[in-house]
Write a protein that holds these residues in place. Sequence first.
Motif, PDB file in Angstrom:
ATOM      1  N   VAL A  80       4.391   7.818   0.536  1.00 52.31           N
ATOM      2  CA  VAL A  80       4.952   8.368  -0.701  1.00 52.31           C
ATOM      3  C   VAL A  80       4.749   9.878  -0.720  1.00 52.31           C
ATOM      4  CG1 VAL A  80       4.873   8.323  -3.215  1.00 52.31           C
ATOM      5  CG2 VAL A  80       4.380   6.240  -1.922  1.00 52.31           C
ATOM      6  N   LEU A  81       5.839  10.606  -0.978  1.00 54.83           N
ATOM      7  CA  LEU A  81       5.770  12.071  -1.022  1.00 54.83           C
ATOM      8  C   LEU A  81       5.503  12.521  -2.461  1.00 54.83           C
ATOM      9  CD1 LEU A  81       8.841  12.720   1.297  1.00 54.83           C
ATOM     10  CD2 LEU A  81       6.411  12.510   1.922  1.00 54.83           C
ATOM     11  N   THR A  82       4.436  13.281  -2.654  1.00 55.01           N
ATOM     12  CA  THR A  82       4.090  13.767  -3.990  1.00 55.01           C
ATOM     13  C   THR A  82       4.138  15.295  -3.995  1.00 55.01           C
ATOM     14  OG1 THR A  82       1.718  14.056  -3.596  1.00 55.01           O
ATOM     15  CG2 THR A  82       2.481  11.822  -4.103  1.00 55.01           C
TER      16      THR A  82
ATOM     17  N   ALA B 156      12.318   2.617  -8.750  1.00 57.36           N
ATOM     18  CA  ALA B 156      12.720   1.322  -8.179  1.00 57.36           C
ATOM     19  C   ALA B 156      11.586   0.296  -8.227  1.00 57.36           C
ATOM     20  CB  ALA B 156      13.170   1.537  -6.729  1.00 57.36           C
ATOM     21  N   TRP B 157      10.504   0.609  -8.940  1.00 60.80           N
ATOM     22  CA  TRP B 157       9.350  -0.293  -8.924  1.00 60.80           C
ATOM     23  C   TRP B 157       9.699  -1.620  -9.592  1.00 60.80           C
ATOM     24  CZ3 TRP B 157       5.227   0.257  -6.007  1.00 60.80           C
ATOM     25  CH2 TRP B 157       4.167  -0.649  -6.191  1.00 60.80           C
ATOM     26  N   PRO B 158       9.444  -2.772  -8.931  1.00 63.98           N
ATOM     27  CA  PRO B 158       9.786  -4.074  -9.516  1.00 63.98           C
ATOM     28  C   PRO B 158       9.004  -4.326 -10.812  1.00 63.98           C
ATOM     29  CG  PRO B 158       9.310  -4.265  -7.163  1.00 63.98           C
ATOM     30  CD  PRO B 158       8.895  -2.886  -7.572  1.00 63.98           C
TER      31      PRO B 158
ATOM     32  N   PRO C  21       9.277   7.087   4.344  1.00 64.78           N
ATOM     33  CA  PRO C  21       8.687   7.776   3.189  1.00 64.78           C
ATOM     34  C   PRO C  21       9.661   7.859   2.013  1.00 64.78           C
ATOM     35  CG  PRO C  21       8.362   9.043   5.201  1.00 64.78           C
ATOM     36  CD  PRO C  21       9.267   7.919   5.550  1.00 64.78           C
ATOM     37  N   LEU C  22       9.126   7.785   0.797  1.00 62.53           N
ATOM     38  CA  LEU C  22       9.914   7.899  -0.432  1.00 62.53           C
ATOM     39  C   LEU C  22       9.259   8.938  -1.343  1.00 62.53           C
ATOM     40  CD1 LEU C  22      10.717   4.339  -1.885  1.00 62.53           C
ATOM     41  CD2 LEU C  22      12.339   6.089  -1.125  1.00 62.53           C
TER      42      LEU C  22
ATOM     43  N   LEU D  78       0.858  -1.183   0.000  1.00 60.11           N
ATOM     44  CA  LEU D  78       0.000   0.000   0.000  1.00 60.11           C
ATOM     45  C   LEU D  78       0.898   1.238   0.000  1.00 60.11           C
ATOM     46  CD1 LEU D  78      -2.700   1.476   0.123  1.00 60.11           C
ATOM     47  CD2 LEU D  78      -2.555   1.334   2.631  1.00 60.11           C
ATOM     48  N   CYS D  79       0.882   1.965  -1.120  1.00 58.37           N
ATOM     49  CA  CYS D  79       1.685   3.187  -1.251  1.00 58.37           C
ATOM     50  C   CYS D  79       0.735   4.378  -1.166  1.00 58.37           C
ATOM     51  CB  CYS D  79       2.429   3.198  -2.580  1.00 58.37           C
ATOM     52  SG  CYS D  79       3.364   1.670  -2.870  1.00 58.37           S
ATOM     53  N   PHE D  80       0.935   5.238  -0.187  1.00 62.73           N
ATOM     54  CA  PHE D  80      -0.034   6.317   0.051  1.00 62.73           C
ATOM     55  C   PHE D  80       0.665   7.596   0.473  1.00 62.73           C
ATOM     56  CE2 PHE D  80       0.141   6.203   4.724  1.00 62.73           C
ATOM     57  CZ  PHE D  80       0.764   4.972   4.927  1.00 62.73           C
TER      58      PHE D  80
END
Lengths: 245, 245
Positions: B117-119, B163-165, B154-155, B89-91
């Motif tokens: 996730v920082l947007t 880096a997404w597989p 956080p990324l 879960l990326c949020f």
Amino acid sequence: MSEDLTEPGGKVRLFVEADLGAGAEILLSDGQAHYLRHVMRAANGVAVQLFNGRDGEWRAVLDIAGKRGARAACDRRTRTQAASPDIWLCFAPIKKTAADFVAQKATELGAAVLQPVLTHRTIVTRVNVERMAANAVEAAEQSARLDVPACREPLPLAKLLAAWPAERHLVFCDEAGAPPMLEALKGVAPGPWGVLIGPEGGFDAEERTAVRALARTIPVSLGSRLLRADTAALATLAILQARLG
Amino acid sequence: MSEDLTEPGGKVRLFVEADLGAGAEILLSDGQAHYLRHVMRAANGVAVQLFNGRDGEWRAVLDIAGKRGARAACDRRTRTQAASPDIWLCFAPIKKTAADFVAQKATELGAAVLQPVLTHRTIVTRVNVERMAANAVEAAEQSARLDVPACREPLPLAKLLAAWPAERHLVFCDEAGAPPMLEALKGVAPGPWGVLIGPEGGFDAEERTAVRALARTIPVSLGSRLLRADTAALATLAILQARLG
């Protein structure tokens, strides 16, 4: 106009009881007036969005000068009224925070009715329906809904079942075992719908038999995970809405 | 034994780091000792359930007499380890209450990883990962999970995408328009999975293009209703789990 509070999503959307129409001047509540003046610091003459669950969404111009209370004059209709899917959320009362959460999230997820249900294992029996309604209004204002779910007084399960409409499906989250929800809903006729979520302790055998005895009951499972009652309510609504498209 | 705290669902389930196995004696944390002594008022010699995310679930007998700290001796395995569905879960981080809520509910709903996730439009940038982990552990203990989601630092979105597989699907809740989620998931190959939820303000055009550029991105819509970020996260997880069965 120096300012406009009707950006997408509705920076300021207010639910009102009064009829909305071209030229209609709506007297806002004291709470709404306070919110506009002291929270939003809205200037006189700015536009907001109003909805009442019947007449769609209207752009309205604020008159909050003077002491005679805040008013808003309907300018033009920004959205026409669209019916929400007809889903009753029937749930055993839960403690305060979780109850606020269910009222807010169920409103966002499009429930038409919030119906507390008293079961044999219900622990929380006192339900603050006014508080539930206030949460529903706030969530509707912030989620771009054109209506607010009806917040009903608590009913014993037996009474709910005895009065259950013949044509209304009842999606029954049966922790004691049922097919996965999407599988159970395959080929089911169109709604109206209801969802029934039990208390933390679950339903007892007698209650399960009574619920399953309804012609339109659809027992479903949400999987092997043990969900809290509030999580189960939210998950079931989300999956049902996804299924209805 | 006068008492047993291992009823269905686990009246007392504790997550521990140590290896679990027949005869293993586990030293419990001070927090767990306090909880057992002063909240549960557990008697010496009662049984509880332990899990560590690797060795399944074990019935263990408490030794909380004396001052040398609470211990639990593994008695027998009550469940074998089962893998959770692999869902990240990326949020975008959200304010405290909603963040607690997402950590708890996402754990109940079976997320394997919680990735802030920082947007560009992220408002809340400070993330309390320790607090998130504590919420996840508590929810795992209470939801009969055999593991606890990994709580990541956080990324920035760009780094997450870079880096997404290659083989991992990314269910992208795109408020700017996409097919309904169940329709979008039709015929999609098996996971692993990820879910990406934006901040209240949504993603900007550049971010949407970058996310959609990933080979395994599946843009989805949750319907016309405007959901808060925390509601969208939980709804998406619930629908994905229902779809995976």
